[in-house]
Motif scaffolding. Structure first.
Motif, PDB file in Angstrom:
ATOM      1  N   PRO A 342       0.866  -1.219  -0.029  1.00 52.40           N
ATOM      2  CA  PRO A 342       0.041  -0.068   0.044  1.00 52.40           C
ATOM      3  C   PRO A 342       0.995   1.483  -0.061  1.00 52.40           C
ATOM      4  O   PRO A 342       2.029   1.335   0.888  1.00 52.40           O
ATOM      5  CB  PRO A 342      -0.875  -0.143   1.372  1.00 52.40           C
ATOM      6  CG  PRO A 342      -0.841  -1.614   1.436  1.00 52.40           C
ATOM      7  CD  PRO A 342       0.383  -1.909   1.004  1.00 52.40           C
ATOM      8  N   VAL A 343       0.507   2.202  -0.949  1.00 52.55           N
ATOM      9  CA  VAL A 343       1.461   3.196  -1.153  1.00 52.55           C
ATOM     10  C   VAL A 343       1.810   4.020   0.120  1.00 52.55           C
ATOM     11  O   VAL A 343       2.723   4.526   0.560  1.00 52.55           O
ATOM     12  CB  VAL A 343       0.630   4.263  -2.167  1.00 52.55           C
ATOM     13  CG1 VAL A 343       1.666   5.469  -2.277  1.00 52.55           C
ATOM     14  CG2 VAL A 343       0.561   3.770  -3.532  1.00 52.55           C
ATOM     15  N   TYR A 344       0.669   4.085   1.147  1.00 50.58           N
ATOM     16  CA  TYR A 344       1.071   5.015   2.321  1.00 50.58           C
ATOM     17  C   TYR A 344       1.595   4.331   3.427  1.00 50.58           C
ATOM     18  O   TYR A 344       1.906   5.084   4.470  1.00 50.58           O
ATOM     19  CB  TYR A 344      -0.385   5.570   2.955  1.00 50.58           C
ATOM     20  CG  TYR A 344      -1.267   4.503   3.139  1.00 50.58           C
ATOM     21  CD1 TYR A 344      -1.452   3.622   4.285  1.00 50.58           C
ATOM     22  CD2 TYR A 344      -2.361   4.365   2.182  1.00 50.58           C
ATOM     23  CE1 TYR A 344      -2.355   2.770   4.623  1.00 50.58           C
ATOM     24  CE2 TYR A 344      -3.387   3.266   2.557  1.00 50.58           C
ATOM     25  CZ  TYR A 344      -3.328   2.577   3.748  1.00 50.58           C
ATOM     26  OH  TYR A 344      -4.303   1.725   3.950  1.00 50.58           O
ATOM     27  N   TYR A 345       2.043   3.107   3.158  1.00 50.00           N
ATOM     28  CA  TYR A 345       3.067   2.289   4.077  1.00 50.00           C
ATOM     29  C   TYR A 345       4.456   2.967   4.127  1.00 50.00           C
ATOM     30  O   TYR A 345       5.256   2.710   4.756  1.00 50.00           O
ATOM     31  CB  TYR A 345       2.963   0.914   3.558  1.00 50.00           C
ATOM     32  CG  TYR A 345       1.957   0.012   4.366  1.00 50.00           C
ATOM     33  CD1 TYR A 345       0.900   0.585   4.788  1.00 50.00           C
ATOM     34  CD2 TYR A 345       1.883  -1.422   4.590  1.00 50.00           C
ATOM     35  CE1 TYR A 345      -0.221  -0.215   5.430  1.00 50.00           C
ATOM     36  CE2 TYR A 345       1.042  -2.262   5.097  1.00 50.00           C
ATOM     37  CZ  TYR A 345      -0.015  -1.539   5.681  1.00 50.00           C
ATOM     38  OH  TYR A 345      -0.944  -2.506   6.104  1.00 50.00           O
ATOM     39  N   HIS A 346       4.834   3.373   2.954  1.00 49.90           N
ATOM     40  CA  HIS A 346       6.325   3.785   2.640  1.00 49.90           C
ATOM     41  C   HIS A 346       6.650   4.938   3.393  1.00 49.90           C
ATOM     42  O   HIS A 346       5.544   5.828   3.666  1.00 49.90           O
ATOM     43  CB  HIS A 346       6.214   4.467   0.913  1.00 49.90           C
ATOM     44  CG  HIS A 346       6.078   3.191  -0.133  1.00 49.90           C
ATOM     45  ND1 HIS A 346       7.106   1.966   0.119  1.00 49.90           N
ATOM     46  CD2 HIS A 346       5.237   2.989  -0.890  1.00 49.90           C
ATOM     47  CE1 HIS A 346       6.684   1.371  -1.115  1.00 49.90           C
ATOM     48  NE2 HIS A 346       5.571   2.046  -1.763  1.00 49.90           N
ATOM     49  N   PRO A 347       8.021   4.871   4.054  1.00 47.38           N
ATOM     50  CA  PRO A 347       8.448   5.835   5.042  1.00 47.38           C
ATOM     51  C   PRO A 347       7.995   7.283   4.398  1.00 47.38           C
ATOM     52  O   PRO A 347       7.478   7.949   5.259  1.00 47.38           O
ATOM     53  CB  PRO A 347       9.694   5.630   5.027  1.00 47.38           C
ATOM     54  CG  PRO A 347       9.760   4.180   4.645  1.00 47.38           C
ATOM     55  CD  PRO A 347       8.863   4.094   3.724  1.00 47.38           C
ATOM     56  N   TYR A 348       8.082   7.551   3.290  1.00 47.77           N
ATOM     57  CA  TYR A 348       7.766   9.088   2.916  1.00 47.77           C
ATOM     58  C   TYR A 348       6.487   9.435   3.013  1.00 47.77           C
ATOM     59  O   TYR A 348       6.388  10.508   3.517  1.00 47.77           O
ATOM     60  CB  TYR A 348       8.121   9.169   1.149  1.00 47.77           C
ATOM     61  CG  TYR A 348       8.143  10.508   0.700  1.00 47.77           C
ATOM     62  CD1 TYR A 348       9.032  11.550   1.080  1.00 47.77           C
ATOM     63  CD2 TYR A 348       6.968  10.897   0.029  1.00 47.77           C
ATOM     64  CE1 TYR A 348       8.895  12.802   0.583  1.00 47.77           C
ATOM     65  CE2 TYR A 348       6.781  12.382  -0.369  1.00 47.77           C
ATOM     66  CZ  TYR A 348       7.793  13.263  -0.043  1.00 47.77           C
ATOM     67  OH  TYR A 348       7.529  14.469  -0.699  1.00 47.77           O
ATOM     68  N   TYR A 349       5.645   8.597   2.779  1.00 48.55           N
ATOM     69  CA  TYR A 349       4.016   9.031   2.856  1.00 48.55           C
ATOM     70  C   TYR A 349       3.714   8.939   4.285  1.00 48.55           C
ATOM     71  O   TYR A 349       3.063   9.814   4.893  1.00 48.55           O
ATOM     72  CB  TYR A 349       3.251   7.828   1.962  1.00 48.55           C
ATOM     73  CG  TYR A 349       2.998   8.214   0.728  1.00 48.55           C
ATOM     74  CD1 TYR A 349       2.199   9.159   0.283  1.00 48.55           C
ATOM     75  CD2 TYR A 349       3.930   7.892  -0.084  1.00 48.55           C
ATOM     76  CE1 TYR A 349       1.746   9.554  -1.087  1.00 48.55           C
ATOM     77  CE2 TYR A 349       4.124   8.224  -1.632  1.00 48.55           C
ATOM     78  CZ  TYR A 349       2.967   8.950  -1.956  1.00 48.55           C
ATOM     79  OH  TYR A 349       2.946   9.471  -3.408  1.00 48.55           O
ATOM     80  N   GLN A 350       4.408   8.023   5.234  1.00 48.88           N
ATOM     81  CA  GLN A 350       4.155   8.148   6.613  1.00 48.88           C
ATOM     82  C   GLN A 350       4.630   9.433   7.147  1.00 48.88           C
ATOM     83  O   GLN A 350       4.060  10.107   7.887  1.00 48.88           O
ATOM     84  CB  GLN A 350       5.139   6.966   7.366  1.00 48.88           C
ATOM     85  CG  GLN A 350       4.474   5.736   6.811  1.00 48.88           C
ATOM     86  CD  GLN A 350       3.354   5.253   7.884  1.00 48.88           C
ATOM     87  OE1 GLN A 350       3.359   5.068   8.953  1.00 48.88           O
ATOM     88  NE2 GLN A 350       2.036   5.203   7.215  1.00 48.88           N
ATOM     89  N   GLY A 351       5.621  10.006   6.471  1.00 47.86           N
ATOM     90  CA  GLY A 351       6.485  11.309   6.933  1.00 47.86           C
ATOM     91  C   GLY A 351       5.460  12.347   6.485  1.00 47.86           C
ATOM     92  O   GLY A 351       5.489  13.305   7.297  1.00 47.86           O
ATOM     93  N   LEU A 352       4.690  12.128   5.480  1.00 44.10           N
ATOM     94  CA  LEU A 352       3.525  13.264   5.208  1.00 44.10           C
ATOM     95  C   LEU A 352       2.590  13.279   6.114  1.00 44.10           C
ATOM     96  O   LEU A 352       1.573  14.135   6.024  1.00 44.10           O
ATOM     97  CB  LEU A 352       3.068  13.069   3.727  1.00 44.10           C
ATOM     98  CG  LEU A 352       4.278  13.227   2.769  1.00 44.10           C
ATOM     99  CD1 LEU A 352       3.509  12.929   1.301  1.00 44.10           C
ATOM    100  CD2 LEU A 352       4.763  14.699   2.981  1.00 44.10           C
TER     101      LEU A 352
END
Length: 399
Positions: A342-352
């Protein structure tokens, strides 16, 4: 790369002596000759083969226009620009996709809003889209996951009711058909990927198709620094050499020799899909007898292009986890993958600020899916090896 000496289940010999990838391009002598012809010509980039390829692909999908880009990601970025997506806007998309679907929204300063999936199709759930539309919503980016078209009737209906633009991510779906219409002719803009594992390849590349002339012209300029030579658009005209950069675009052009490969491959797209469908039928027959796995959804109204074959493990019937099954298949020298994190699992998205738990159906799916090999260059022995290996591994982990 998997080694030939990988230890299979029970320490025995693996099903295959060498590794079978989950996907691979099929390049023949005709493809090679078309590329060589361009390499010997006057144009290596921004030449006549680009236009030839674009026209051929537009005709294939029954769209008025096609614009080729250096990658599928670049094409999606161009579509978001042409749609007027900007800072402060929201764009609804699915988390079960490659990161580029959402990244293209971020490139324009807008915010991706993730809608959960339909449990049967694994595509974005139209009902979730409807519940997430706000005054900030500018567009919807549905994804035709694995080549199975999303519910485009409902999605486009919501879009029209709310004055939204639909940018269809059909990276997997060149050649797919939705209710007797080719994918690429239905949404406001549609993106196809030309990556090596996709249904046809140009090495790297992407294409946007559209029936909207305004979008088409914006896409052409966007891929070339925002520069135009169109006399009717020029603010000034210093002479026949003159051109103007009218907005900040990018260098997203495809080369002529890549377009030559793409055009050659396009002539074989129906043959490639026919082979994929044949192997899918064999898989379906074999795996219909395996109670521990769920086969991919097949619509009676649509024709998938079968870019991927994804099996879903029924965890309650297995002693092992998805990770254990995945690693066991690797040890049998079967190339497997997982589409997608899932895209929002990626650390960058978590940071957002995106949090786990926003799309529970997508998250549950991710925990239990495995992509097995499916590509036209497979032999019947390859297909049988995959079936044997899957049955062997599932049997080992069954309760």
């Amino acid at each position: 790369m998997l080694g030939e000496n990988s230890l299979a289940i029970h320490g025995g010999k693996p099903v295959r002596e060498t590794s079978l990838p989950y996907g691979r391009q099929w390049i023949d002598n005709d493809d090679i000759q078309e590329v060589v012809n361009v390499l010997k010509s006057d144009f290596l980039t921004t030449g006549p083969i680009i236009t030839k390829f674009e026209k051929g692909l537009a005709e294939y999908v029954n769209a008025k226009y096609a614009v080729a880009f250096s990658s599928g990601t670049a094409a999606l970025h161009g579509a978001c620009f042409a749609a007027g997506i900007k800072e402060g806007d929201e764009v609804i998309t699915t988390p079960i996709t490659f990161a580029a679907s959402a990244n293209s929204i971020l490139y324009q300063g807008a915010s991706p809003v993730f809608a959960d999936i339909d449990e049967n199709t694994y595509n974005i759930d139209p009902n979730r889209i409807k519940s997430l539309i706000t005054n900030q919503t500018k567009a919807i980016i549905p994804v035709d996951f694995t080549g199975q078209p999303a519910n485009l009737d409902e999605i486009n209906s919501f879009a029209r009711e709310n004055n939204l633009i639909v940018i269809e991510d059909a990276a997997h779906a060149l050649g797919a058909v939705y209710k007797n219409k080719k994918i690429g002719s239905i949404s406001d803009m549609t993106m196809f990927s030309l990556h090596p594992v996709k249904n046809i390849t140009s090495g790297e590349g992407g294409v946007i198709t559209t029936n909207n002339k305004e979008y088409y012209e914006k896409l052409l300029d966007f891929r070339s620094h925002g520069i135009t030579r169109n006399l009717s658009k020029l603010k000034n005209n210093h002479g026949p050499w003159y051109y103007e950069m009218q907005f900040l675009g990018y260098n997203y052009r495809l080369t002529d020799f890549q377009a030559a490969l793409g055009f050659s491959q396009l002539q074989k797209i129906d043959e490639f899909i026919e082979k994929r469908q044949k192997y899918v039928e064999i898989y379906n027959e074999a795996f219909s007898k395996v109670s521990q796995i769920e086969m991919p959804f097949q619509s009676s109204e649509c024709q998938s292009s079968w870019h991927l074959y994804v099996i879903k493990l029924k965890a309650e019937l297995l002693n092992g986890t998805r990770k254990a099954v995945f690693e066991a298949l690797q040890k049998e020298n079967i190339g497997v993958n997982v589409h997608y994190i899932p895209v929002y699992y990626h650390p960058y998205y978590q940071g957002l600020g995106y949090k786990k738990g926003i799309c529970p159906k997508a998250e549950s799916l991710y925990e239990n899916i495995i992509t097995i090999p499916l590509f036209p260059a497979m032999s019947m022995k390859d297909v049988k090896d995959v079936i044997f290996a899957v049955n062997k591994v599932i049997s080992h982990f069954s309760k």
